[in-house]
Design a protein around this motif. Sequence first.
Motif, PDB file in Angstrom:
ATOM      1  N   ASP A   1     -11.083 -66.169 141.772  1.00 15.54           N
ATOM      2  CA  ASP A   1     -11.401 -66.731 143.088  1.00 15.54           C
ATOM      3  C   ASP A   1     -11.260 -65.669 144.178  1.00 15.54           C
ATOM      4  OD1 ASP A   1     -11.867 -69.228 141.954  1.00 15.54           O
ATOM      5  OD2 ASP A   1      -9.761 -69.826 142.155  1.00 15.54           O
ATOM      6  N   ILE A   2     -10.244 -64.841 144.043  1.00 15.42           N
ATOM      7  CA  ILE A   2     -10.037 -63.753 145.017  1.00 15.42           C
ATOM      8  C   ILE A   2     -11.214 -62.784 144.963  1.00 15.42           C
ATOM      9  CG2 ILE A   2      -8.591 -61.757 145.580  1.00 15.42           C
ATOM     10  CD1 ILE A   2      -6.183 -63.401 144.596  1.00 15.42           C
ATOM     11  N   ALA A   3     -11.653 -62.465 143.756  1.00 17.17           N
ATOM     12  CA  ALA A   3     -12.798 -61.554 143.598  1.00 17.17           C
ATOM     13  C   ALA A   3     -14.051 -62.141 144.244  1.00 17.17           C
ATOM     14  CB  ALA A   3     -13.043 -61.273 142.118  1.00 17.17           C
ATOM     15  N   LYS A   4     -14.295 -63.446 144.039  1.00 16.67           N
ATOM     16  CA  LYS A   4     -15.447 -64.105 144.668  1.00 16.67           C
ATOM     17  C   LYS A   4     -15.351 -64.045 146.183  1.00 16.67           C
ATOM     18  CE  LYS A   4     -16.540 -67.499 141.037  1.00 16.67           C
ATOM     19  NZ  LYS A   4     -16.515 -68.949 140.685  1.00 16.67           N
TER      20      LYS A   4
ATOM     21  N   THR B   1      -0.696 -51.623 143.290  1.00 18.18           N
ATOM     22  CA  THR B   1      -0.753 -51.219 141.886  1.00 18.18           C
ATOM     23  C   THR B   1      -0.703 -52.447 140.984  1.00 18.18           C
ATOM     24  OG1 THR B   1       1.651 -50.942 141.921  1.00 18.18           O
ATOM     25  CG2 THR B   1       0.331 -48.980 142.303  1.00 18.18           C
ATOM     26  N   GLY B   2      -1.441 -52.377 139.891  1.00 15.86           N
ATOM     27  CA  GLY B   2      -1.489 -53.499 138.947  1.00 15.86           C
ATOM     28  C   GLY B   2      -2.486 -54.553 139.376  1.00 15.86           C
ATOM     29  N   THR B   3      -2.299 -55.103 140.577  1.00 16.78           N
ATOM     30  CA  THR B   3      -3.190 -56.151 141.082  1.00 16.78           C
ATOM     31  C   THR B   3      -4.625 -55.650 141.178  1.00 16.78           C
ATOM     32  OG1 THR B   3      -1.377 -57.107 142.357  1.00 16.78           O
ATOM     33  CG2 THR B   3      -3.599 -57.753 142.987  1.00 16.78           C
ATOM     34  N   VAL B   4      -4.798 -54.401 141.640  1.00 18.86           N
ATOM     35  CA  VAL B   4      -6.144 -53.875 141.845  1.00 18.86           C
ATOM     36  C   VAL B   4      -6.920 -53.825 140.536  1.00 18.86           C
ATOM     37  CG1 VAL B   4      -5.499 -51.426 141.595  1.00 18.86           C
ATOM     38  CG2 VAL B   4      -7.473 -52.051 142.969  1.00 18.86           C
ATOM     39  N   ASN B   5      -6.247 -53.513 139.422  1.00 20.87           N
ATOM     40  CA  ASN B   5      -6.929 -53.461 138.132  1.00 20.87           C
ATOM     41  C   ASN B   5      -7.472 -54.839 137.742  1.00 20.87           C
ATOM     42  OD1 ASN B   5      -4.532 -51.505 138.262  1.00 20.87           O
ATOM     43  ND2 ASN B   5      -5.763 -50.601 136.645  1.00 20.87           N
ATOM     44  N   LYS B   6      -6.667 -55.875 137.980  1.00 22.96           N
ATOM     45  CA  LYS B   6      -7.065 -57.236 137.606  1.00 22.96           C
ATOM     46  C   LYS B   6      -8.219 -57.747 138.471  1.00 22.96           C
ATOM     47  CE  LYS B   6      -2.314 -58.178 136.169  1.00 22.96           C
ATOM     48  NZ  LYS B   6      -1.052 -58.883 136.485  1.00 22.96           N
ATOM     49  N   ILE B   7      -8.146 -57.477 139.778  1.00 25.50           N
ATOM     50  CA  ILE B   7      -9.226 -57.925 140.675  1.00 25.50           C
ATOM     51  C   ILE B   7     -10.513 -57.169 140.366  1.00 25.50           C
ATOM     52  CG2 ILE B   7      -9.958 -58.144 143.075  1.00 25.50           C
ATOM     53  CD1 ILE B   7      -7.645 -59.995 142.320  1.00 25.50           C
ATOM     54  N   TYR B   8     -10.391 -55.862 140.120  1.00 32.95           N
ATOM     55  CA  TYR B   8     -11.562 -55.043 139.782  1.00 32.95           C
ATOM     56  C   TYR B   8     -12.257 -55.590 138.530  1.00 32.95           C
ATOM     57  CZ  TYR B   8     -14.252 -51.108 137.934  1.00 32.95           C
ATOM     58  OH  TYR B   8     -15.254 -50.321 137.414  1.00 32.95           O
ATOM     59  N   GLU B   9     -11.454 -55.968 137.533  1.00 30.13           N
ATOM     60  CA  GLU B   9     -12.015 -56.512 136.299  1.00 30.13           C
ATOM     61  C   GLU B   9     -12.812 -57.783 136.577  1.00 30.13           C
ATOM     62  OE1 GLU B   9     -10.456 -58.171 131.949  1.00 30.13           O
ATOM     63  OE2 GLU B   9      -9.076 -57.094 133.287  1.00 30.13           O
ATOM     64  N   GLU B  10     -12.292 -58.641 137.455  1.00 30.04           N
ATOM     65  CA  GLU B  10     -12.994 -59.884 137.795  1.00 30.04           C
ATOM     66  C   GLU B  10     -14.258 -59.597 138.606  1.00 30.04           C
ATOM     67  OE1 GLU B  10     -12.360 -62.739 136.588  1.00 30.04           O
ATOM     68  OE2 GLU B  10     -10.479 -62.200 135.622  1.00 30.04           O
ATOM     69  N   VAL B  11     -14.187 -58.620 139.502  1.00 28.20           N
ATOM     70  CA  VAL B  11     -15.352 -58.245 140.314  1.00 28.20           C
ATOM     71  C   VAL B  11     -16.502 -57.789 139.418  1.00 28.20           C
ATOM     72  CG1 VAL B  11     -16.227 -56.486 141.925  1.00 28.20           C
ATOM     73  CG2 VAL B  11     -14.114 -57.716 142.450  1.00 28.20           C
ATOM     74  N   THR B  12     -16.205 -56.963 138.426  1.00 27.62           N
ATOM     75  CA  THR B  12     -17.260 -56.482 137.522  1.00 27.62           C
ATOM     76  C   THR B  12     -17.800 -57.611 136.643  1.00 27.62           C
ATOM     77  OG1 THR B  12     -15.567 -55.762 135.937  1.00 27.62           O
ATOM     78  CG2 THR B  12     -16.398 -54.111 137.480  1.00 27.62           C
ATOM     79  N   LYS B  13     -16.926 -58.562 136.276  1.00 26.14           N
ATOM     80  CA  LYS B  13     -17.386 -59.708 135.485  1.00 26.14           C
ATOM     81  C   LYS B  13     -18.360 -60.572 136.267  1.00 26.14           C
ATOM     82  CE  LYS B  13     -13.367 -60.269 132.431  1.00 26.14           C
ATOM     83  NZ  LYS B  13     -12.187 -61.124 132.126  1.00 26.14           N
ATOM     84  N   LEU B  14     -18.262 -60.535 137.604  1.00 23.86           N
ATOM     85  CA  LEU B  14     -19.142 -61.335 138.454  1.00 23.86           C
ATOM     86  C   LEU B  14     -20.482 -60.645 138.715  1.00 23.86           C
ATOM     87  CD1 LEU B  14     -16.448 -62.657 140.954  1.00 23.86           C
ATOM     88  CD2 LEU B  14     -17.765 -64.033 139.329  1.00 23.86           C
ATOM     89  N   GLY B  15     -20.713 -59.535 138.019  1.00 24.08           N
ATOM     90  CA  GLY B  15     -22.029 -58.898 138.083  1.00 24.08           C
ATOM     91  C   GLY B  15     -22.135 -57.693 138.995  1.00 24.08           C
TER      92      GLY B  15
END
Length: 467
Positions: A6-9, A68-82
């Motif tokens: 949701d944060i990534a969106k 740190t740490g959080t950025v990796n998880k959000i980045y992963e979700e951002v790329t999953k969203l296309g």
Amino acid sequence: MAENRDIAKSIIDAVGGQENILSAAHCATRLRIMVKDKEKIDNERVEEIEKVKGAFFNSGQFQIILGTGTVNKIYEEVTKLGINSSTKGEQAEEAAKSGSRFQRAIRTFGDVFVPIIPALVATGLFMGLRGLVMQEEILRLFGMTPGDISENFLLFTQILTDTAFIFLPALVAWSTFRVFGGSPIIGLVLGLMLVSPALPNAWGVAGGEVEPLMFMGFIPVVGYQGSVLPAFIAGIVGAKLEKQIRKRVPDAFDLIITPFLTLLIMIFLALFVIGPVFHMVEEYILAGTIAVLEWPFGISGLLIGGLNQIIVVSGVHHVFNMLEISLLESLGYNQYNAIVTCAVAAQGGAALAVGLKTKTKKLKALALPSSLSAFLGITEPAIFGVNLRYGKPFIMGLIGGGVGGFFASIFGLKATGMAITVIPGTLLYLNGQILLYLLVNIIAIATAFVLTWMFGFSDEMLKEQQQ
């Protein structure tokens, strides 16, 4: 608590939607987004998103501080969203096309020296540990004296502490070739040639034990152990020369002719032109730096400590990497680090005051972790997420940095390395100065904290800004 998806969106929507995003990458603490139209970014909306600690546009990228740490998880979700992913290096190439010529030059300078820093950090830590174990008080605990230390042990410690500086020109030339589009291995060999055992040792010449080789009766030729600027300039010229040669050599002969001509021409230029000229320039720069750091009455500490984080915000702080490297190589210590660490600590102190004083849960949850990050040497969450956003805390942090830097200069603190500050930086002061180091950090933090608490922040100010 919102899910990372949701944060990534929310981030994608706030920067203008998927159609406005060219690519995304990340570093240790920030999500870096390349956008088509900067005007479509809703900065305030981004900063209101959960887990976002601040956001700003710099170096052609929209950078969102997540930690740190959080950025990796959000980045992963951002790329999953296309969203297209790219490496930090690829984004840097695109970003390098933007900004003024001066900004591009500073970014390039940073790209050359930042990859070398980990080796110099390790070397500084080794120096600090050697200084600790060689102290009489420490040896006395084990019933020993300095005379009891074996020569083999001292030789082993010299390997740990001297290697990076002996071969520093090789590291610099390798990195410079890499940044300027040449073959890094050719840069590495060119740098190794500059410290060849066949040349008179630079430290031996400086100590009067060895005479330089004289060519044509007036050109002194020596090795360039520990030297930075000659290798940097030779790297730039060499990389450009290699590319020009490669354009003109048939593909069938490229593997043989290009490296041969590049190294042949460059070793002559490096030893007879670039080396003597820029070694002299380097000595003048170093002498000027030392003169400033030795200004009386703590003036240098006050100015550098007070202004350092402004320089960090402007993004041109990487230019000081070369000066710190030169200080360590020439003097064996780095008095600049002690002053800068106060500037970093003070921004953490200001953010801590905001976090403890505010009754706003979101700001408290942002400011307190950001202050801890600053105490670990990373000020971006504290600066961009808290202090600069509300203005006065940043100014109080600058004052705290100046006061702490003043005392660091008065006490004559000298680090054994570079690049790490505040809590991790204690490892650079195991040379008998750790108590004074802790004291100047406490002074910087306390000054910024008290000033921010009393004059720099209140929830009333926060409400006024939001109106």
